[in-house]
Design a protein around this motif. Structure first.
Motif: not given
Length: 244
Positions: A72, A76-77, A96, A100, A103-104
């Motif tokens: 994942v 994402w990247t 971003q 991020t 997300f992290s």
């Protein structure tokens, strides 16, 4: 970095999305086969006679599903690369970092939870297997007959798609190879896939669920590391966006 070749980049996104989808669906795609006959044979070897064992199903395992925790990140990247095709660079830079970060954090929490679950299950597996004969029988009923063949086919397809993803990224922008983080991520996910297949072939079939769960445990740890890398890496982007 140079102009991105859109078709190849979008195809790379599709390839890695299929990878994650297959891994998340591994529980539905593998396991569930009848293992009653194999259970009776194993019980006989332990000196226990079983008349009617009912429906004994093959387990699906956790290893392939836990690979998605790593992949994942690749999804994402790649998605961020694709986002740059439609979003102005200045806007992307502001969004971003925060995206991020969120997300992290989510990935970190999920990975830690699944790490604990895999560790507890692995402990139960080993404890039951060593508690012969009835503990071993209980282990065999639940985890003893892993579908190695089905899992191997699925992992082979996943590995192929990962190679396609990496190749398409290079076709989209050859200078991606200079991105050390991306290269390390690609090597990590490819290596983990190969390691899981190796773990499935390393031991007799009645022990594969244990090695599969061990792989799941390792993948959760790797995902925690990548989540921390993303978390730390997002901070400079957030600071820069705030100062802008």
């Amino acid at each position: 970095m140079g102009e991105l070749r859109r078709p190849f980049l979008l195809l790379a996104l599709l390839a890695v999305a299929l990878v994650v989808g297959l891994e998340l669906g591994a529980a539905l795609l593998t396991g569930g086969g009848d293992a009653g006959g194999a259970l009776r044979d194993s019980a006989g070897q332990l000196g226990v006679e079983l008349d009617d064992v009912g429906r004994v199903a093959q387990p699906s395992g956790r290893g392939t599903g836990h690979l998605a925790l790593i992949d994942v990140v690749a999804l994402w990247t790649t998605g961020l690369f694709c986002l740059s095709l439609v979003v102005p660079e200045r806007v992307q830079g502001r969004v971003q970092g925060a995206a991020t970060l969120v997300f992290s954090i989510v990935l970190l929490i999920v990975s830690v939870v699944l790490l604990i679950v895999a560790f507890v299950e692995l402990t139960v597996m080993v404890s039951l297997f060593l508690a012969a004969p009835f503990g071993t029988l209980a282990y065999l009923v639940v985890w003893g007959f892993f579908p190695v063949g089905d899992a191997g086919v699925l992992l082979g397809l996943v590995l192929l798609l990962k190679l396609v993803w990496a190749g398409l990224l290079l076709l989209a922008q050859p200078r991606f190879v200079q991105n050390k983080g991306l290269v390390l991520l690609a090597l990590t996910t490819l290596l983990c896939t190969v390691v899981l297949e190796f773990l499935h072939r390393l031991v007799p079939v009645i022990l594969v669920s244990i090695t599969d769960d061990l792989g799941a445990l390792v993948f959760a740890v790797v995902a925690v590391v990548w989540a921390l890398v993303l978390l730390i890496g997002s901070i400079p982007a957030i600071v820069k966006a705030v100062k802008a």
